[in-house]
Design an enzyme around this catalytic site. Sequence first.
Site, PDB file in Angstrom:
ATOM      1  N   TYR A 130       6.818 -46.865  18.178  1.00 29.65           N
ATOM      2  CA  TYR A 130       7.989 -46.178  17.634  1.00 29.65           C
ATOM      3  C   TYR A 130       8.262 -44.900  18.416  1.00 29.65           C
ATOM      4  O   TYR A 130       9.406 -44.607  18.775  1.00 29.65           O
ATOM      5  CB  TYR A 130       7.742 -45.849  16.158  1.00 29.65           C
ATOM      6  CG  TYR A 130       8.836 -45.051  15.501  1.00 29.65           C
ATOM      7  CD1 TYR A 130       9.997 -45.679  15.050  1.00 29.65           C
ATOM      8  CD2 TYR A 130       8.718 -43.675  15.306  1.00 29.65           C
ATOM      9  CE1 TYR A 130      11.009 -44.955  14.429  1.00 29.65           C
ATOM     10  CE2 TYR A 130       9.718 -42.948  14.691  1.00 29.65           C
ATOM     11  CZ  TYR A 130      10.864 -43.592  14.254  1.00 29.65           C
ATOM     12  OH  TYR A 130      11.865 -42.870  13.647  1.00 29.65           O
TER      13      TYR A 130
ATOM     14  N   HIS B 109       6.082 -44.116   3.613  1.00 26.96           N
ATOM     15  CA  HIS B 109       5.363 -42.935   4.082  1.00 26.96           C
ATOM     16  C   HIS B 109       4.586 -42.324   2.926  1.00 26.96           C
ATOM     17  O   HIS B 109       4.637 -42.796   1.785  1.00 26.96           O
ATOM     18  CB  HIS B 109       6.348 -41.931   4.683  1.00 26.96           C
ATOM     19  CG  HIS B 109       6.913 -42.379   5.995  1.00 26.96           C
ATOM     20  ND1 HIS B 109       8.157 -42.953   6.110  1.00 26.96           N
ATOM     21  CD2 HIS B 109       6.409 -42.343   7.259  1.00 26.96           C
ATOM     22  CE1 HIS B 109       8.396 -43.254   7.384  1.00 26.96           C
ATOM     23  NE2 HIS B 109       7.358 -42.899   8.097  1.00 26.96           N
TER      24      HIS B 109
ATOM     25  N   SER C 163      11.815 -38.340  15.604  1.00 23.64           N
ATOM     26  CA  SER C 163      10.691 -38.033  14.727  1.00 23.64           C
ATOM     27  C   SER C 163       9.701 -37.148  15.471  1.00 23.64           C
ATOM     28  O   SER C 163       9.591 -37.209  16.703  1.00 23.64           O
ATOM     29  CB  SER C 163      10.005 -39.324  14.281  1.00 23.64           C
ATOM     30  OG  SER C 163       8.725 -39.072  13.752  1.00 23.64           O
ATOM     31  N   SER C 164       8.939 -36.371  14.710  1.00 20.79           N
ATOM     32  CA  SER C 164       7.940 -35.489  15.330  1.00 20.79           C
ATOM     33  C   SER C 164       6.792 -36.270  15.957  1.00 20.79           C
ATOM     34  O   SER C 164       5.990 -35.692  16.701  1.00 20.79           O
ATOM     35  CB  SER C 164       7.387 -34.505  14.296  1.00 20.79           C
ATOM     36  OG  SER C 164       6.806 -35.203  13.202  1.00 20.79           O
ATOM     37  N   CYS C 165       6.714 -37.590  15.708  1.00 18.14           N
ATOM     38  CA  CYS C 165       5.636 -38.376  16.315  1.00 18.14           C
ATOM     39  C   CYS C 165       5.843 -38.580  17.816  1.00 18.14           C
ATOM     40  O   CYS C 165       4.982 -39.145  18.487  1.00 18.14           O
ATOM     41  CB  CYS C 165       5.490 -39.718  15.619  1.00 18.14           C
ATOM     42  SG  CYS C 165       6.830 -40.877  15.921  1.00 18.14           S
TER      43      CYS C 165
ATOM     44  N   LYS D  10      11.616 -43.653  20.704  1.00 21.51           N
ATOM     45  CA  LYS D  10      12.351 -42.419  20.458  1.00 21.51           C
ATOM     46  C   LYS D  10      12.351 -41.501  21.689  1.00 21.51           C
ATOM     47  O   LYS D  10      13.351 -40.835  21.987  1.00 21.51           O
ATOM     48  CB  LYS D  10      11.771 -41.686  19.244  1.00 21.51           C
ATOM     49  CG  LYS D  10      12.025 -42.408  17.930  1.00 21.51           C
ATOM     50  CD  LYS D  10      13.518 -42.570  17.669  1.00 21.51           C
ATOM     51  CE  LYS D  10      13.815 -43.268  16.372  1.00 21.51           C
ATOM     52  NZ  LYS D  10      15.265 -43.401  16.104  1.00 21.51           N
TER      53      LYS D  10
END
Length: 333
Positions: free
Chosen positions: A137, A180, A108-110, A141
């Site tokens: 999270y 989301h 994920s871009s987070c 990742k």
Amino acid sequence: MNLDAKIFVAGHRGLVGSALVRSLRKNGFQNLILRTKSELDLTNQSQTADFFAAQKPSYVFLAAAKVGGILANNEYPGDFVAQNLQIQTNIIESARKSKVDRLLFLGSSCIYPKFAPQPIGEESLLTGPLEPTNRPYAVAKIAGIEMCWSYNRQYKTKFLAAMPTNLYGPGDNYDLATSHVIPALLRKMHEAKTNNASDVTIWGTGSPRREFLYSDDLADACLFLMNLDQRRFDSLVANDQTPPLINIGCGSDLSIRELAVQIAETVGFKGSLKFDTTKPDGTPRKLLDVSRLTSLGWEPKTTMSQGLKQAYQEFLYVDSKPLPTGELAHRIA
């Protein structure tokens, strides 16, 4: 990938996994290995190891994960870090031992710093503090990326980590407690329209900017990457100096307020939009630099307008056909 190759899609009932299955079948891949959570618990090391030893897939799409929005991340941080670490560690290690040809790890871009320069390039990884609301999270990742990189260096595996931007589409989670922003707003505005409500309340100020990608476009990008010729795939995974990391997005963003207006128009909600500024905004902006992917020859096909219309039609279908107890949870797991 050969059309008859054995392909394991981990998390095939989720938003990403279901899109991957649709895309694989559409492109002629039929030898898919699919397991529900009740059939294979990927947080269980021995179960996962036994599964890989028996099935010996040639390719793995690692889309299984515990996911959720700001509320879910705030409420269950321990679950988010522990379960994601367990799932990805078990799969990556088992894939190494069974000598899979290629593995694609979906993140994920987070993973990128909260205040990373925009648009965010892959080189921004680990250059600053993360957004606190989804740090557990994100850390999991990031560990998965490091694991892919370390295994490539030590064991000469070909494991690639792909970081999608915010996703939406068929199979999304419409539970307001864990969803989301797009599925949450689709549901809230549909219910407001149905109940003739005068307004809809949206978390935050509406000023943060976000990039969104339709899930079927993500799946198309994943197949594109896994089908790269050996020279180009090796250029992504065989570099000791940079992680095997590539962004997947559309290259443009919009504010949450602009998104809400588009969703209201899609749903047909005519009331007013109210923004609850006591709620967190999250990261001010998240736009990915997708030049590495576009330079390889891939671009998305679905516009925001098209994607929202398709997502709303899918929501209407799900909403009109109550599923058996537990089935919706399986669809979005």
